[in-house]
Design a protein around this motif. Structure first.
Motif, PDB file in Angstrom:
ATOM      1  N   THR A  46       0.827  -1.210   0.000  1.00  0.00           N
ATOM      2  CA  THR A  46       0.000   0.000   0.000  1.00  0.00           C
ATOM      3  C   THR A  46       0.856   1.254   0.000  1.00  0.00           C
ATOM      4  OG1 THR A  46      -0.123  -0.070   2.415  1.00  0.00           O
ATOM      5  CG2 THR A  46      -1.925  -1.126   1.193  1.00  0.00           C
ATOM      6  N   ALA A  47       2.173   1.088   0.055  1.00  0.00           N
ATOM      7  CA  ALA A  47       3.084   2.242   0.058  1.00  0.00           C
ATOM      8  C   ALA A  47       3.031   2.976  -1.279  1.00  0.00           C
ATOM      9  CB  ALA A  47       4.504   1.781   0.347  1.00  0.00           C
ATOM     10  N   ASP A  48       3.339   4.244  -1.219  1.00  0.00           N
ATOM     11  CA  ASP A  48       3.361   5.103  -2.398  1.00  0.00           C
ATOM     12  C   ASP A  48       4.457   4.654  -3.371  1.00  0.00           C
ATOM     13  OD1 ASP A  48       2.622   7.663  -3.777  1.00  0.00           O
ATOM     14  OD2 ASP A  48       4.730   8.088  -3.327  1.00  0.00           O
ATOM     15  N   ALA A  49       4.106   4.538  -4.641  1.00  0.00           N
ATOM     16  CA  ALA A  49       5.052   4.081  -5.660  1.00  0.00           C
ATOM     17  C   ALA A  49       6.280   4.983  -5.732  1.00  0.00           C
ATOM     18  CB  ALA A  49       4.366   4.001  -7.023  1.00  0.00           C
ATOM     19  N   ALA A  50       6.091   6.280  -5.570  1.00  0.00           N
ATOM     20  CA  ALA A  50       7.224   7.209  -5.626  1.00  0.00           C
ATOM     21  C   ALA A  50       8.187   6.956  -4.471  1.00  0.00           C
ATOM     22  CB  ALA A  50       6.723   8.649  -5.602  1.00  0.00           C
ATOM     23  N   ALA A  51       7.655   6.626  -3.295  1.00  0.00           N
ATOM     24  CA  ALA A  51       8.510   6.336  -2.139  1.00  0.00           C
ATOM     25  C   ALA A  51       9.291   5.049  -2.358  1.00  0.00           C
ATOM     26  CB  ALA A  51       7.661   6.242  -0.872  1.00  0.00           C
ATOM     27  N   LEU A  52       8.642   4.056  -2.950  1.00  0.00           N
ATOM     28  CA  LEU A  52       9.323   2.792  -3.250  1.00  0.00           C
ATOM     29  C   LEU A  52      10.440   3.025  -4.262  1.00  0.00           C
ATOM     30  CD1 LEU A  52       6.181   0.495  -3.556  1.00  0.00           C
ATOM     31  CD2 LEU A  52       7.785   0.587  -1.632  1.00  0.00           C
ATOM     32  N   ARG A  53      10.122   3.765  -5.304  1.00  0.00           N
ATOM     33  CA  ARG A  53      11.114   4.055  -6.345  1.00  0.00           C
ATOM     34  C   ARG A  53      12.298   4.827  -5.758  1.00  0.00           C
ATOM     35  NH1 ARG A  53      10.040   7.453 -11.925  1.00  0.00           N
ATOM     36  NH2 ARG A  53      12.151   7.287 -12.707  1.00  0.00           N
ATOM     37  N   ALA A  54      12.015   5.796  -4.913  1.00  0.00           N
ATOM     38  CA  ALA A  54      13.069   6.586  -4.290  1.00  0.00           C
ATOM     39  C   ALA A  54      13.970   5.720  -3.415  1.00  0.00           C
ATOM     40  CB  ALA A  54      12.462   7.720  -3.473  1.00  0.00           C
ATOM     41  N   ALA A  55      13.380   4.781  -2.691  1.00  0.00           N
ATOM     42  CA  ALA A  55      14.171   3.905  -1.818  1.00  0.00           C
ATOM     43  C   ALA A  55      15.140   3.055  -2.632  1.00  0.00           C
ATOM     44  CB  ALA A  55      13.246   3.015  -0.996  1.00  0.00           C
ATOM     45  N   ILE A  56      14.682   2.568  -3.778  1.00  0.00           N
ATOM     46  CA  ILE A  56      15.552   1.771  -4.651  1.00  0.00           C
ATOM     47  C   ILE A  56      16.645   2.659  -5.245  1.00  0.00           C
ATOM     48  CG2 ILE A  56      15.652   0.373  -6.753  1.00  0.00           C
ATOM     49  CD1 ILE A  56      12.723  -0.493  -6.093  1.00  0.00           C
ATOM     50  N   ALA A  57      16.264   3.846  -5.679  1.00  0.00           N
ATOM     51  CA  ALA A  57      17.231   4.779  -6.266  1.00  0.00           C
ATOM     52  C   ALA A  57      18.291   5.207  -5.245  1.00  0.00           C
ATOM     53  CB  ALA A  57      16.506   5.997  -6.828  1.00  0.00           C
TER      54      ALA A  57
END
Length: 66
Positions: A46-57
């Motif tokens: 349910t986490a925000d996609a932008a937050a997930l992407r940022a964590a990977i980046a």
């Protein structure tokens, strides 16, 4: 919610572990599926996609929406 990313520089199991840990840092209950050959990461969360992407980046990976 399912979010998919292409991580073109994910090349080994160490990368998979690092990316999984990064995602779980944002969403501890996330289900993370990886396809190393296709450089694809699928996250059920349910986490925000932008937050997930940022964590990977933040781990130094080139991550794009699939």
């Amino acid at each position: 919610m399912k979010t998919e990313f292409i991580v073109s520089d994910m090349t080994c199991n160490h990368c998979v572990q690092t990316i999984t840990q990064a995602v779980k840092g944002v969403a501890p209950d996330a289900v993370v599926l990886t396809d190393l050959a296709a450089h694809r990461v699928t996250v059920e969360s349910t986490a925000d996609a932008a937050a997930l992407r940022a964590a990977i980046a933040e781990e130094g990976y080139d991550v794009q929406p699939a």
